[in-house]
Scaffold this motif. Structure first.
Motif, PDB file in Angstrom:
ATOM      1  N   ALA B 436      -1.814  23.022  -8.601  1.00  0.00           N
ATOM      2  CA  ALA B 436      -2.792  24.110  -8.691  1.00  0.00           C
ATOM      3  C   ALA B 436      -4.042  23.777  -7.887  1.00  0.00           C
ATOM      4  O   ALA B 436      -4.622  24.640  -7.225  1.00  0.00           O
ATOM      5  N   SER B 439      -2.783  23.572  -3.969  1.00  0.00           N
ATOM      6  CA  SER B 439      -2.072  24.701  -3.363  1.00  0.00           C
ATOM      7  C   SER B 439      -2.920  25.347  -2.276  1.00  0.00           C
ATOM      8  O   SER B 439      -4.120  25.548  -2.453  1.00  0.00           O
ATOM      9  N   CYS B 443       1.581  31.201  -0.596  1.00  0.00           N
ATOM     10  CA  CYS B 443       2.714  31.866  -1.243  1.00  0.00           C
ATOM     11  C   CYS B 443       2.477  32.015  -2.737  1.00  0.00           C
ATOM     12  O   CYS B 443       1.809  31.206  -3.372  1.00  0.00           O
ATOM     13  N   THR B 444       3.011  33.078  -3.267  1.00  0.00           N
ATOM     14  CA  THR B 444       2.738  33.461  -4.647  1.00  0.00           C
ATOM     15  C   THR B 444       3.233  32.450  -5.673  1.00  0.00           C
ATOM     16  O   THR B 444       2.505  32.139  -6.616  1.00  0.00           O
ATOM     17  N   PRO B 445       4.457  31.939  -5.559  1.00  0.00           N
ATOM     18  CA  PRO B 445       4.941  31.037  -6.602  1.00  0.00           C
ATOM     19  C   PRO B 445       4.020  29.838  -6.801  1.00  0.00           C
ATOM     20  O   PRO B 445       3.735  29.442  -7.930  1.00  0.00           O
ATOM     21  N   ARG B 447       0.770  29.595  -5.607  1.00  0.00           N
ATOM     22  CA  ARG B 447      -0.623  30.010  -5.837  1.00  0.00           C
ATOM     23  C   ARG B 447      -0.870  30.346  -7.305  1.00  0.00           C
ATOM     24  O   ARG B 447      -1.812  29.849  -7.918  1.00  0.00           O
ATOM     25  N   ILE B 448      -0.011  31.204  -7.860  1.00  0.00           N
ATOM     26  CA  ILE B 448      -0.219  31.608  -9.255  1.00  0.00           C
ATOM     27  C   ILE B 448       0.599  30.721 -10.190  1.00  0.00           C
ATOM     28  O   ILE B 448       0.153  30.342 -11.261  1.00  0.00           O
ATOM     29  N   GLY B 449       1.824  30.383  -9.725  1.00  0.00           N
ATOM     30  CA  GLY B 449       2.750  29.661 -10.600  1.00  0.00           C
ATOM     31  C   GLY B 449       2.204  28.338 -11.106  1.00  0.00           C
ATOM     32  O   GLY B 449       2.363  27.996 -12.284  1.00  0.00           O
ATOM     33  N   THR B 451      -0.859  27.397 -11.654  1.00  0.00           N
ATOM     34  CA  THR B 451      -1.865  27.618 -12.699  1.00  0.00           C
ATOM     35  C   THR B 451      -1.197  28.064 -14.002  1.00  0.00           C
ATOM     36  O   THR B 451      -1.521  27.591 -15.082  1.00  0.00           O
ATOM     37  N   ARG B 452      -0.234  28.963 -13.873  1.00  0.00           N
ATOM     38  CA  ARG B 452       0.484  29.413 -15.080  1.00  0.00           C
ATOM     39  C   ARG B 452       1.282  28.255 -15.688  1.00  0.00           C
ATOM     40  O   ARG B 452       1.450  28.182 -16.899  1.00  0.00           O
ATOM     41  N   GLU B 455      -1.038  26.279 -17.845  1.00  0.00           N
ATOM     42  CA  GLU B 455      -1.337  27.025 -19.077  1.00  0.00           C
ATOM     43  C   GLU B 455      -0.151  27.013 -20.035  1.00  0.00           C
ATOM     44  O   GLU B 455      -0.315  26.870 -21.252  1.00  0.00           O
ATOM     45  N   LEU B 476       9.910  29.359 -14.630  1.00  0.00           N
ATOM     46  CA  LEU B 476       8.853  29.212 -13.628  1.00  0.00           C
ATOM     47  C   LEU B 476       9.232  28.121 -12.627  1.00  0.00           C
ATOM     48  O   LEU B 476       9.057  28.289 -11.413  1.00  0.00           O
ATOM     49  N   THR B 479      11.611  29.530 -10.205  1.00  0.00           N
ATOM     50  CA  THR B 479      10.938  30.413  -9.239  1.00  0.00           C
ATOM     51  C   THR B 479      10.182  29.602  -8.197  1.00  0.00           C
ATOM     52  O   THR B 479      10.242  29.892  -6.996  1.00  0.00           O
ATOM     53  N   SER B 484       9.095  28.974  -3.355  1.00  0.00           N
ATOM     54  CA  SER B 484       7.887  28.523  -2.649  1.00  0.00           C
ATOM     55  C   SER B 484       8.140  28.382  -1.159  1.00  0.00           C
ATOM     56  O   SER B 484       9.263  28.152  -0.714  1.00  0.00           O
TER      57      SER B 484
END
Lengths: 956, 517
Positions: B436, B439, B443-445, B447-449, B451-452, B455, B476, B479, B484
């Protein structure tokens, strides 16, 4: 009518001639080598989910929705970035792919507001569509994690969240809806070439940012809207869409601003415009636009728009609103009376370069067939008349030689006296794109225009010449080419008149034309001239683009011919990537010239004394035509002051503001007995008018415009005319009042008549335009689909003609009283006299005309940035605010004339081109001194503007 | 005049080598002893730093863990003649940690004065390049291919094939780029080469440039290595002065020069495409592949991007032959690997050895087990995105394919050892957190993945919906792994999945207390 939906192929088309056959989901497809799997799939009819891909931008590969599986290959490559290979077998939907896509969508939605129902993009949101496409049914991440959605988190400020940026008047930026697809950033870079946007932060913090976390209006953004168009969500949204909602139908039409001729989809809800979206299939703009075309259409509905006809006995009276019948009758009666009293040639017309070809044609037809004289002229007189003359002399056609796409193949770009990024922004972006690809650039301009140096662009040579020395510079370039043996002799021998060439070569070789001599008068270092000449002659395919900085001089036509000489001598004509390209100013200035607006020429550039041509019109129109050329605009003014010219029908042009030496124009107009102004607004010329006929905007009528590359394109009516009639109908009413039996029921009938009578337009018809989108004239039996590149086999006139271009300095010289040279130009956000753009939010970018002056000159005169300064010339004086900048060289000052109250043309003189009378706007000797505020003339004029615009109320 | 070696390697400097040097100089001056100080690199016996060596007729005698306060007693003990002292480790060459190694890439590291070109040549430097000029570019590539050398950055792509691809790509210019953005936790081999034997990298890059037809090379060095920058700058200058770089390298007619570029502190710029973006002056974000940098690299020209170790091994391969190098190792993992043993371990350091030792041998026999003396619970192999390997898999031989078989990787050769007090759920969280923070955000996986991921692991640790959150975490990971764009997001799931697989109990602590009591 429905919404014109364009297919998004995801990635740009590949240019290869080689074909590749592959299998996608069991179906065979053959595409060009270099095509992405994604595009190949779309061609087959399969849409692979995507968010960051769009076919106007290079593949980026960030969203990871478009993953596919390929037999024999490990992993799940993105289909947007993976090119096709022969025999490849691709699967676009497998359990693994479905899981990845849902996983990715789940992540997207875990950081996105769930306000779809009230979101401006509802119905036009790719994120929403993709959530549906991948079958997202659940977001399992709890909504209390890190996010950009809520201003507060756990009772504290959420620093990931950013407020909306509403600083731009046309669109908003809502960071909470950003999915970081980078489409806006890439559009700003790849399409527009401004590089105003970036991604701020990295990882989860990533967010679109104009400049270094600035507001859009404070950043370098030029508000072209490419980012808004590229945005797949509601992150960047037109304020009009937020206010109105999604459009339900659209029509493809052509922009009414500059000569680039961008085509747009006017997206509508009923008769209300929701937004203008540049059309991807538009051959002039390929889906791009500038701030004016996309956003500045609000003038059409501006409260100052006049929608009822008005008349008055004297120009000092208030206007009286009357019926159409009364206004037309009043106008016709006055014109008839004038002709009876002062003779047939005492009236005339000025056709509009803003109106359609059909309308222009009718206005010149009215004077030739109705008034019985050839007193017709158009604003091309004051812009590109030298182009028409000069290129006709050299090549035999009065137009540019290339299409815009030709720039993609250019190796060396020579820009002379043009500022494309401001005045022809969409083409400027194309040019910048080519420059970023490695083309070389030479700029000849007294001012450091943006092309000289801007992000990722830098001119190899900037020849910052003293205004008025164009001919000397271009001839010096020729001197180097000839003396250093860089002439393309094979080309010249085959295609040009060899004797004339030799005379010319001997002339340019003379020592007085050498760079060393020319340095003395132009101020450009000889070494730069030599290097630029070598680059132009030897750098590969070289193209010249020029603008009003060439034509608006006492030797405008000479420079045009000097440019033509240069291109012929180096063989840079008749193929892609080369040519002589005038960047024409107004949307239909090419068309108005084509349509016979000049006093000496019938439609299709045939001289009025040409018996056969004249006869064909006489036969068609059933009248006898005057075989003597009529008056040019400056002649009309002179004749008016002399008491010989008394009536003028001026359609869609504001001569008072746009023509030089305002005091002279004002005196001429005051001397006339009937001035008919047809316009959207009570423009400056209308202060002197007796009849005001309200015109229709380009959104309210059908017709065609012809752009700078000779491209004829349709404009289409998307709303009923607020004034009741299209301009062609108004001219027809006037003609009928003159007893002419005109019965056009639709503009296509006018185009049919033009095609019948004009050989270069023979095959043009609305049916043809509807079918192919646009054609570039000549469009006749020998080139039925039009002609993008001219003079391919040889010149239209036969042998290319070299003309001796002797440099004659302008009479406008600096001296002790007027030591500085004023030159004038344009700015991106405003257009011409500003009648339209000033009535839009564009004025936020350029609220007033300012005077640019070099710090050295400012210092000498005690002028600080922002001070009022008085600009005095032999013709008059005005006051503007000063902007101290080194964009201009010492000794040169610069301003624009977009605002009527600045009255920049009070100081310009009546000097003009020797061949065409095109005014010398670009060179005026002036003195600058500090001032307290507007001059007496400006004050008086402001009072006049107020009193002349009075409209009597119904009670009176 | 006695030569005294005080390392200028950062690992030595970090534990006071500079102060030790000052003390030695001061003491020598006070005693009227004339000594010659040599600032060598590190031998790699890091637990012994600062390791001061003295040259004697019998060989170099080492004194480990020297503090400034030890210096007078060293002089008193006659250390300049190799005298006995409690800190003495005897002849360094005979120290088992050194003697058992097979030093090829690290042949000279710790031995020579890194910026003395004569010393370099005296120890066999320059022979590889001489050989290269003798046999010509095509044969150079052949030799490198024959050696079986694979990219040491982590991906393990055969170097010879990469070089050939670049050499064969039509272009007006080609480039060699050294990836010296050594960001993996627990790795330091690149740094040690650059600080201890920079000429070998310069020579390796020159060989590569010669082979592929490049006249310009870049070293992309991470900003966190200021000592490397200093040594490299000196070495590059010396190489230029001696004609080893420049318009006519060693009189061969081949022109080659190297520019040192310092990164801006982004881990992701160790990924070759972001590295190229950064080198070009852009934000360091990953480019999609294809096109490969070998086809479209720096400034859109074909570019070899190789790790420091890969290029630094080329001179030895050329000098001794591809077959010599290939004679080491197992399976498709040929040659030697400079292992970097770190973490909670007794004998941390650099250990170059042929591929094939088992993980257990490395951790227990070479590393001596944990420093705390507690049982080893996990070893993270291949950097922060590498898998956690439990002792039950310690029989795995150290080679690319064997590690891949159970979803882990050898990466850049870094090994971080943990004892039984480690909380593996927190280590899994660290993997996601690292991703996190580092990154690039393209790419979305990732960038957001990432951090998620943090959490979700927090929720699991807190005991919130543990099983469904573990399922979500596994989804996750899937994914991110397959979705990625680059290895950062693609490998972040490895530590998480391996922790989930091998240490499931650590994720269920919150729900288990009753059972445990």
């Amino acid at each position: 009518m429905t919404l014109v939906k364009e297919i998004d192929y995801g990635t740009p088309a590949a240019k290869s001639d080689r074909q590749v056959t592959l299998t996608i989901d069991g179906q065979q497809v053959t595409v060009s080598e270099g095509t992405s799997i994604m595009r190949a799939a779309v061609e087959l009819g399969t849409e692979i989910p995507k968010l960051c891909a769009t076919d106007t931008l290079k593949a980026f590969g960030s969203c990871r929705l478009c993953v596919v599986e390929i037999d024999g290959r490990f992993g799940t490559p993105a289909s947007c970035t993976t090119p096709v290979l022969p025999g490849m077998s691709v699967h676009t939907q497998t359990p693994r792919l479905k899981a990845i896509r849902r996983g990715v969508m789940e992540l997207y939605i875990s950081d996105h507001p769930l306000d779809c129902l009230t979101c401006a993009a509802n119905g036009d949101c790719e994120l929403q569509t993709m959530a549906g496409a991948v079958g997202l049914r659940d977001v399992r991440y709890v909504y209390d994690g890190a996010n950009h959605v809520f201003a507060r988190k756990d009772g504290k400020a959420n620093f990931e969240w950013k407020p909306k940026d509403e600083s731009n008047p046309y669109f908003t930026y809502d960071p909470s809806k950003c999915i970081v697809c980078n489409r806006c950033v890439r559009a700003c870079e790849e399409v527009q070439g401004t590089f105003a946007l970036t991604i701020d932060g990295r990882g989860f913090d990533s967010r679109v940012s104009p400049g270094a976390d600035e507001a859009f209006m404070e950043s370098e953004c030029v508000s072209c809207g490419a980012c808004v168009q590229a945005c797949p969500t509601a992150t960047l949204t037109e304020k009009s869409v937020i206010a109105i909602g999604q459009p339900e139908h659209s029509e493809v039409t052509t922009c009414a601003y500059c000569g680039v001729g961008c085509t747009f989809k006017a997206e509508m809800r009923g008769e209300e415009i929701v937004r203008m979206v540049p059309w991807k299939d538009g051959k002039a703009n390929h889906g791009h636009s500038c701030i004016k075309g996309r956003f500045a259409y609000g003038y059409a509905l501006h409260k100052e728009r006049i929608t009822s006809p008005m008349i008055r006995d004297k120009a000092t009276d208030p206007w009286r609103v009357v019926s159409w019948d009364e206004a037309i009758a009043f106008a016709a009666d006055r014109f008839k009376a004038i002709q009876e009293k002062y003779g047939k040639r005492s009236v005339g017309v000025i056709t509009s370069s803003r109106c359609t070809n059909e309308e222009t044609y009718l206005v010149q037809k009215l004077t030739r067939a109705g008034f019985g004289n050839n007193n017709t002229d158009t604003c091309a007189r004051v812009c590109h008349s030298p182009t028409g003359y000069g290129l006709n002399q050299a090549f035999g056609t009065s137009a540019g030689t290339q299409d815009f796409d030709s720039v993609d193949d250019t190796d060396v770009i020579l820009v002379i006296g043009a500022n494309p990024t401001d005045a022809h922004p969409v083409f400027g972006s194309r040019m910048k794109k080519r420059l970023r690809e490695g083309a070389k650039l030479i700029v000849v301009d007294p001012r450091r225009i943006d092309l000289v140096r801007s992000p990722h662009i830098e001119a190899d040579y900037h020849l910052a010449l003293k205004p008025g020395t164009n001919v000397a510079i271009v001839t010096a370039l020729a001197h180097v080419i000839v003396k250093e043996g860089l002439v393309n002799e094979a080309f010249v021998r085959e295609r040009c008149d060899w004797d004339e060439f030799q005379d010319w070569a001997a002339f340019v070789s003379e020592e007085r034309n050498s760079p060393e001599e020319v340095e003395k008068l132009s101020g450009v270092p000889a070494a730069d001239i030599r290097a630029a000449a070598r680059l132009y002659a030897t750098g590969g395919r070289a193209a010249i683009y020029y603008g009003l900085g060439v034509t608006e001089h006492s030797q405008g036509s000479t420079t045009v011919m000097a440019i033509a000489n240069l291109a012929m001598a180096t063989g840079n004509l008749g193929r892609r990537g080369v040519g002589v390209n005038p960047l024409r100013g107004q949307n239909n200035v090419q068309g108005s010239c084509d349509m016979g607006s000049f006093p000496h020429e019938l439609p299709g550039y045939r001289h009025i004394s040409n018996e056969a041509a004249r006869h064909s019109f006489e036969e068609a129109w059933g009248v006898e035509l005057d075989n003597e050329p009529g008056l040019r605009i400056p002649n009309m003014f002179d004749a008016a002051i002399a008491g010989e010219f008394k009536g003028l029908y001026c359609q869609g042009e504001d001569i008072l503001q746009s023509d030089p030496d305002t005091k002279h124009v004002s005196a001429a107009l005051s001397a006339m007995e009937c001035v008919i102004v047809q316009d959207l607004f009570l423009n400056e010329t209308a202060h002197y008018a007796h009849v005001f006929l309200p015109g229709a905007s380009f959104l309210e009528k059908d017709g065609t415009f012809t752009n700078a590359e000779r491209r004829i394109q349709r404009i289409r009516k998307v709303m009923s005319p607020k004034n009741g009639y299209g301009d062609w109908e108004i001219t027809q009413m006037l003609a009928k009042a003159f007893g002419l039996d005109w019965n056009y029921s639709y503009p296509s009938e006018i185009m049919d008549e033009i095609a019948r009578l004009t050989p270069t337009f023979k095959n043009v018809s609305y049916a043809k335009l509807d079918e192919v989108g646009s054609v570039q004239w000549p469009c006749n039996d020998s080139s039925p689909e039009g002609m993008p590149i001219m003079h391919i086999e040889g010149f239209t006139r036969g042998k290319g003609k070299f003309v001796i271009t002797e440099y004659v300095p302008t009479d406008e010289k600096t001296g002790p009283r007027f030591p500085l040279l004023l030159t004038t130009g344009r700015i991106l956000s405003q257009y011409n006299v500003g009648a339209q753009t000033r009535r839009t939010e564009n004025s936020q970018w350029h609220p007033e005309d300012v005077l640019e002056m070099h710090p050295h000159d400012a210092e000498l005169r005690g002028v600080r940035d922002g001070d009022w300064v008085r600009i005095a010339s032999r013709a008059g004086e005005i006051t503007l605010h000063a902007k101290v900048t080194d964009r201009v060289a010492p000794g040169v000052v610069y301003t624009t004339f977009h605002h009527p109250l600045s009255q920049a043309n009070v100081v310009t003189t009546d000097n003009s081109d020797w061949a065409t009378n095109c005014p010398e706007y670009k060179v005026t000797a002036v003195q600058i001194s500090p001032s307290n505020g507007p001059t007496e003339w400006q004050e008086q004029y402001r009072e006049l503007s107020e009193s002349a615009r009075r409209i009597a109320t119904a009670a009176e | 005049m006695t030569k005294v070696y005080v390392p200028r390697d950062m690992a030595a400097l970090a534990v006071g080598a500079k102060r030790v040097l000052a003390a030695i100089e001061k003491e020598a001056a006070a005693r009227g002893e004339t000594i010659q100080i040599v600032r060598n690199g590190s031998r790699g016996l890091l637990w012994l730093e600062p390791l001061v060596e003295v040259e004697t007729p019998e060989g170099r005698i080492g004194y480990g863990n020297v503090k400034p306060s030890d210096v007078p007693s060293l002089f008193d003990a006659g250390f300049l003649k190799g005298g006995a002292h409690p800190l003495s480790i005897g002849k360094v060459d005979e120290h088992p940690y050194w003697a058992k190694q097979t030093r090829v890439t690290f042949e000279r590291v710790g031995i020579i004065d890194p910026v003395d070109l004569d010393d370099y040549v005296a120890h066999g430097g320059g022979q590889g390049l001489a050989k290269a000029f003798e046999i010509g570019p095509a044969k150079v590539i052949e030799e490198v291919t024959k050696s079986g050398l694979r990219g040491r950055g982590g991906a393990g792509f055969p170097a010879g094939i990469k070089w050939k691809t670049v050499a064969d790509a039509p272009a007006d210019r080609r480039y060699v780029v050294t990836n010296a953005d050594e960001g993996d936790s627990g790795t330091f081999a690149d740094r040690m080469v650059m600080e201890g034997d920079p000429f070998v990298l310069i020579e390796g890059m020159t060989i590569c440039g010669y082979a592929i037809g490049a006249s310009k090379g870049f070293i992309y060095l991470r900003a966190e290595y200021p000592q490397c920058a200093e040594v490299l700058t000196e070495a590059l200058e010396a190489a230029r002065e001696a004609g080893w770089l420049g318009p006519n390298v060693r009189g061969s007619g081949f022109a080659f020069d190297i520019e040192l570029r310092i990164g801006a502190g982004a881990y992701v710029c160790g990924e070759e495409t972001s590295l190229l973006e950064s080198l070009e002056g852009h934000r360091g974000i990953v480019r999609a592949k294809p096109p490969l940098p070998a086809h479209v690299g720096f400034m859109s020209r074909p570019t070899v991007v190789n790790n420091v170790l890969t290029l630094a091994t080329a001179p030895a391969i050329l000098a001794k032959g591809g077959e010599y190098y290939a004679s080491f190792g197992v399976g498709r993992s040929r040659g030697t690997m400079p292992l970097q043993i770190a973490g909670n371990v007794k004998y941390g350091g650099l250990y170059e050895t042929p591929f094939g030792l088992t993980l257990g041998e490395i951790v227990n026999d070479i590393g001596g087990g944990t420093l705390t003396g507690r049982p080893v619970r996990a070893v993270q192999c291949g950097g922060p995105l590498g898998a956690y390997v439990p002792p039950s898999l310690f029989d795995t031989p150290f080679d690319y394919e064997a590690f891949q078989k159970h979803d882990s990787l050898i990466g850049h050769g870094g090994l971080v050892v943990f004892d039984d007090t480690v909380d593996m759920a927190q280590m899994a969280r660290f993997g996601m957190e690292f991703c996190a923070i580092e990154s690039c955000g393209k790419c979305t996986p990732c960038r957001i993945g990432s951090t998620r991921g943090v959490e979700t692991i927090d929720k699991i640790v807190e005991g919130v919906d543990v099983e469904s959150n573990i399922e979500l975490l596994s989804d996750l990971c899937h994914t991110m792994k397959f979705g990625s764009l680059c290895a950062l997001g693609g490998f972040a799931p490895y530590p998480v999945e391996s922790a989930l697989r091998h240490y499931p109990e650590d994720f269920r602590k919150a729900t288990l207390p009753a059972a445990a009591e």
